[in-house]
Design a protein around this motif. Sequence first.
Motif, PDB file in Angstrom:
ATOM      1  N   VAL A   1     -23.395 -92.466  78.855  1.00  0.00           N
ATOM      2  CA  VAL A   1     -22.491 -90.739  79.021  1.00  0.00           C
ATOM      3  C   VAL A   1     -22.872 -90.535  80.770  1.00  0.00           C
ATOM      4  O   VAL A   1     -22.197 -89.874  81.485  1.00  0.00           O
TER       5      VAL A   1
ATOM      6  N   ILE B   1     -12.734 -86.342  77.087  1.00  0.00           N
ATOM      7  CA  ILE B   1     -13.450 -86.554  77.754  1.00  0.00           C
ATOM      8  C   ILE B   1     -13.344 -86.683  78.794  1.00  0.00           C
ATOM      9  O   ILE B   1     -13.477 -86.148  79.923  1.00  0.00           O
TER      10      ILE B   1
ATOM     11  N   MET C   1     -11.987 -83.666  80.371  1.00  0.00           N
ATOM     12  CA  MET C   1     -13.507 -82.992  80.707  1.00  0.00           C
ATOM     13  C   MET C   1     -13.510 -82.874  81.864  1.00  0.00           C
ATOM     14  O   MET C   1     -14.106 -82.572  83.498  1.00  0.00           O
TER      15      MET C   1
ATOM     16  N   ALA D   1     -13.258 -80.645  85.275  1.00  0.00           N
ATOM     17  CA  ALA D   1     -14.718 -80.508  85.566  1.00  0.00           C
ATOM     18  C   ALA D   1     -14.827 -80.951  87.128  1.00  0.00           C
ATOM     19  O   ALA D   1     -15.037 -80.295  88.337  1.00  0.00           O
TER      20      ALA D   1
ATOM     21  N   LEU E   1     -24.399 -81.213  87.668  1.00  0.00           N
ATOM     22  CA  LEU E   1     -22.830 -80.988  86.737  1.00  0.00           C
ATOM     23  C   LEU E   1     -22.963 -81.543  85.789  1.00  0.00           C
ATOM     24  O   LEU E   1     -22.926 -81.846  84.649  1.00  0.00           O
TER      25      LEU E   1
ATOM     26  N   GLN F   1     -25.454 -80.165  83.447  1.00  0.00           N
ATOM     27  CA  GLN F   1     -24.297 -79.788  82.053  1.00  0.00           C
ATOM     28  C   GLN F   1     -22.816 -80.166  81.631  1.00  0.00           C
ATOM     29  O   GLN F   1     -22.830 -79.525  80.129  1.00  0.00           O
ATOM     30  N   LEU F   2     -22.422 -80.816  82.157  1.00  0.00           N
ATOM     31  CA  LEU F   2     -21.268 -81.418  81.385  1.00  0.00           C
ATOM     32  C   LEU F   2     -22.121 -82.164  79.879  1.00  0.00           C
ATOM     33  O   LEU F   2     -21.704 -82.372  79.014  1.00  0.00           O
TER      34      LEU F   2
ATOM     35  N   LEU G   1     -22.963 -80.106  77.088  1.00  0.00           N
ATOM     36  CA  LEU G   1     -21.934 -79.880  76.760  1.00  0.00           C
ATOM     37  C   LEU G   1     -21.311 -80.612  75.384  1.00  0.00           C
ATOM     38  O   LEU G   1     -21.167 -80.295  73.959  1.00  0.00           O
ATOM     39  N   LEU G   2     -21.133 -81.520  75.791  1.00  0.00           N
ATOM     40  CA  LEU G   2     -20.966 -82.851  75.019  1.00  0.00           C
ATOM     41  C   LEU G   2     -22.099 -82.914  73.804  1.00  0.00           C
ATOM     42  O   LEU G   2     -21.652 -83.414  72.684  1.00  0.00           O
ATOM     43  N   TRP G   3     -23.081 -82.875  74.147  1.00  0.00           N
ATOM     44  CA  TRP G   3     -24.220 -83.235  72.992  1.00  0.00           C
ATOM     45  C   TRP G   3     -24.199 -81.806  72.295  1.00  0.00           C
ATOM     46  O   TRP G   3     -25.289 -81.871  71.041  1.00  0.00           O
ATOM     47  N   GLY G   4     -23.262 -81.042  72.061  1.00  0.00           N
ATOM     48  CA  GLY G   4     -23.445 -79.821  71.349  1.00  0.00           C
ATOM     49  C   GLY G   4     -23.816 -78.733  71.800  1.00  0.00           C
ATOM     50  O   GLY G   4     -24.346 -77.971  70.941  1.00  0.00           O
ATOM     51  N   GLN G   5     -23.951 -78.473  72.604  1.00  0.00           N
ATOM     52  CA  GLN G   5     -25.341 -77.345  73.456  1.00  0.00           C
ATOM     53  C   GLN G   5     -24.061 -75.585  73.068  1.00  0.00           C
ATOM     54  O   GLN G   5     -24.340 -74.702  72.499  1.00  0.00           O
ATOM     55  N   LEU G   6     -22.867 -75.572  72.813  1.00  0.00           N
ATOM     56  CA  LEU G   6     -21.826 -75.388  72.644  1.00  0.00           C
ATOM     57  C   LEU G   6     -22.289 -74.429  71.514  1.00  0.00           C
ATOM     58  O   LEU G   6     -21.678 -73.278  71.022  1.00  0.00           O
ATOM     59  N   ALA G   7     -22.632 -75.441  70.762  1.00  0.00           N
ATOM     60  CA  ALA G   7     -23.220 -75.038  68.824  1.00  0.00           C
ATOM     61  C   ALA G   7     -24.409 -74.454  69.336  1.00  0.00           C
ATOM     62  O   ALA G   7     -24.805 -73.328  68.042  1.00  0.00           O
TER      63      ALA G   7
ATOM     64  N   VAL H   1     -26.886 -72.817  71.082  1.00  0.00           N
ATOM     65  CA  VAL H   1     -26.772 -71.131  71.374  1.00  0.00           C
ATOM     66  C   VAL H   1     -26.129 -70.176  71.333  1.00  0.00           C
ATOM     67  O   VAL H   1     -25.303 -70.925  69.961  1.00  0.00           O
TER      68      VAL H   1
ATOM     69  N   ARG I   1     -17.761 -67.992  65.043  1.00  0.00           N
ATOM     70  CA  ARG I   1     -17.938 -69.112  66.798  1.00  0.00           C
ATOM     71  C   ARG I   1     -16.972 -70.102  66.902  1.00  0.00           C
ATOM     72  O   ARG I   1     -15.767 -70.348  67.825  1.00  0.00           O
TER      73      ARG I   1
ATOM     74  N   TRP J   1     -18.518 -75.537  81.916  1.00  0.00           N
ATOM     75  CA  TRP J   1     -18.141 -75.374  80.432  1.00  0.00           C
ATOM     76  C   TRP J   1     -17.072 -74.819  80.367  1.00  0.00           C
ATOM     77  O   TRP J   1     -15.719 -75.746  80.078  1.00  0.00           O
TER      78      TRP J   1
ATOM     79  N   GLY K   1     -15.156 -77.133  82.645  1.00  0.00           N
ATOM     80  CA  GLY K   1     -14.425 -78.825  81.617  1.00  0.00           C
ATOM     81  C   GLY K   1     -13.742 -78.202  80.317  1.00  0.00           C
ATOM     82  O   GLY K   1     -13.030 -79.549  79.656  1.00  0.00           O
TER      83      GLY K   1
ATOM     84  N   GLY L   1     -10.573 -78.289  80.706  1.00  0.00           N
ATOM     85  CA  GLY L   1      -9.993 -79.833  80.977  1.00  0.00           C
ATOM     86  C   GLY L   1      -9.672 -80.523  79.882  1.00  0.00           C
ATOM     87  O   GLY L   1      -8.697 -81.585  79.784  1.00  0.00           O
ATOM     88  N   MET L   2     -10.735 -80.529  79.242  1.00  0.00           N
ATOM     89  CA  MET L   2     -10.399 -81.864  77.962  1.00  0.00           C
ATOM     90  C   MET L   2      -9.181 -80.835  77.122  1.00  0.00           C
ATOM     91  O   MET L   2      -8.654 -81.634  76.624  1.00  0.00           O
TER      92      MET L   2
ATOM     93  N   LEU M   1     -16.682 -80.757  70.443  1.00  0.00           N
ATOM     94  CA  LEU M   1     -17.583 -79.884  71.134  1.00  0.00           C
ATOM     95  C   LEU M   1     -18.694 -79.241  70.083  1.00  0.00           C
ATOM     96  O   LEU M   1     -19.616 -79.141  71.189  1.00  0.00           O
ATOM     97  N   TRP M   2     -18.923 -79.522  69.119  1.00  0.00           N
ATOM     98  CA  TRP M   2     -19.572 -78.958  68.431  1.00  0.00           C
ATOM     99  C   TRP M   2     -20.755 -80.395  68.159  1.00  0.00           C
ATOM    100  O   TRP M   2     -21.366 -80.022  67.854  1.00  0.00           O
ATOM    101  N   GLY M   3     -20.924 -81.625  69.445  1.00  0.00           N
ATOM    102  CA  GLY M   3     -21.993 -82.311  69.462  1.00  0.00           C
ATOM    103  C   GLY M   3     -21.503 -83.001  68.029  1.00  0.00           C
ATOM    104  O   GLY M   3     -23.019 -84.045  68.765  1.00  0.00           O
TER     105      GLY M   3
ATOM    106  N   ALA N   1     -22.685 -86.695  69.812  1.00  0.00           N
ATOM    107  CA  ALA N   1     -24.156 -87.032  69.780  1.00  0.00           C
ATOM    108  C   ALA N   1     -24.878 -87.269  67.832  1.00  0.00           C
ATOM    109  O   ALA N   1     -25.531 -87.888  68.409  1.00  0.00           O
TER     110      ALA N   1
END
Lengths: 215, 215
Positions: A92, A169, A172, A176, A191, A194-195, A198-204, A206, B88, B165, B168, B171-172, B199-201, B204
């Motif tokens: 990725v 994707i 995105m 971006a 960049l 970070q992206l 994001l795709l690896w679920g960090q948004l959920a 953190v 969230r 993010w 991104g 954009g998604m 977005l929730w991973g 991965a």
Amino acid sequence: MESTEHSGRQQTATERRRRELLEAAERIVLRDGPDASMNAIAAEAGITKPILYRHFGDKGGLYRALAVRHTDALLANLATALDAPVLRRDRVEATLDAYLLAIETRPQVYRFLMHPSDEDHPSESSFDVGRHSAPLLRRLGEELAKVITDRLDLGPGGELTARVWGHGIVGMMHGAGDWWLRERPCSREQLVEQLTDLLWGQLAAVKDRVDGPGF
Amino acid sequence: MESTEHSGRQQTATERRRRELLEAAERIVLRDGPDASMNAIAAEAGITKPILYRHFGDKGGLYRALAVRHTDALLANLATALDAPVLRRDRVEATLDAYLLAIETRPQVYRFLMHPSDEDHPSESSFDVGRHSAPLLRRLGEELAKVITDRLDLGPGGELTARVWGHGIVGMMHGAGDWWLRERPCSREQLVEQLTDLLWGQLAAVKDRVDGPGF
DNA sequence: TTTCAGATGTTACTAGCGGTAACCCGCAGT
DNA sequence: ACTGCGGGTTACCGCTAGTAACATCTGAAA
């Protein structure tokens, strides 16, 4: 059929001419951006408009012919990044990086490819509302969907999931990348990381802020 | 300063006229899409071109004036979805759904907002390569970045992460929404769920295919 | 009441665009 | 010698965005 050799030579000759015209067109498009006019392209090629129209039909035809080259090149790049025999996350990252490198090194080309402006008026008529994005983005999305379907075990209904994810994707990446190219707020590597996060679920993953309303 | 009342009345009068003209323009843009011409708009408003130019300067000015209304409306919608006091993930789903509902119910408006075509030529001159995406997308990205910064604890360098993010994700949303609006491969709810999964991973988390080269 | 300012509106135009019809020329094959 | 045909040109059409110049109405100040 006796004139096969003759027509064959003619074929290659006209193909060569076509390539020359395309190169002239590319020079002008790179110089003038979306304001490139048929007159200017013809002048650059040392000829006049009607010849362009004989070769490419209309402006959309010329632009399409010009686009397929770069589209193919970019797709080939991305395909190799996508097929590299490494970990999924590295793949990725490599794909994102390949795309961003491409738009970084040749932003004018990128801009041209992503900007359908008008064109494609003649084909597939009747107002199909919602059409807007460049063909390149669609191809990228579908291509990525294929790879996802091939590589991941998504269970039943996985084909739809793959297509949604593919186009998501790609969107995105595009969004971006566009923002990054304009503002250059960080390095390419940052960049990409970070992206990928994001795709690896960090948004959920953190945590919420402690001082805010913790939802 | 004695003519305050007078100029005030004139002010409101011209403002009213301006709104009428904008409504006529909107009707035409909705009907003709990107082919809407100044002549057609003037005719719809029952007047002729120069008045439009007196009010809006040039076509870009008219389009910008037309755009801010819908942009503001959409941003307000998204802001409420973004601020809902729920989990969230529910908030993300609500935001995606709000955006997709908007582009679904008024695709012509969506198309108009996302399609800068030419415009903005007068401002910020000199070829700034890479510019392309609609101002709406930029605003959306920044707005989302603000919310992310406010709500999530991203640690040091978190501001950059939030902006990456934000753009991104926007954009998604845009890319997937554009594709979905064109092909309509599934219901809105399904699309929202798939995108939220992404977005929730889930990319991965899902397993590799067993029959493929398992990287 | 006259006069002046300012906004509203028009006609008629320019410059440039994408696209096309009609014509010209040189060169192969019969 | 004649004929077809691909490469090339001039001159045009209809359209667009944008503008200059002129006409008209209204309301406030002299």
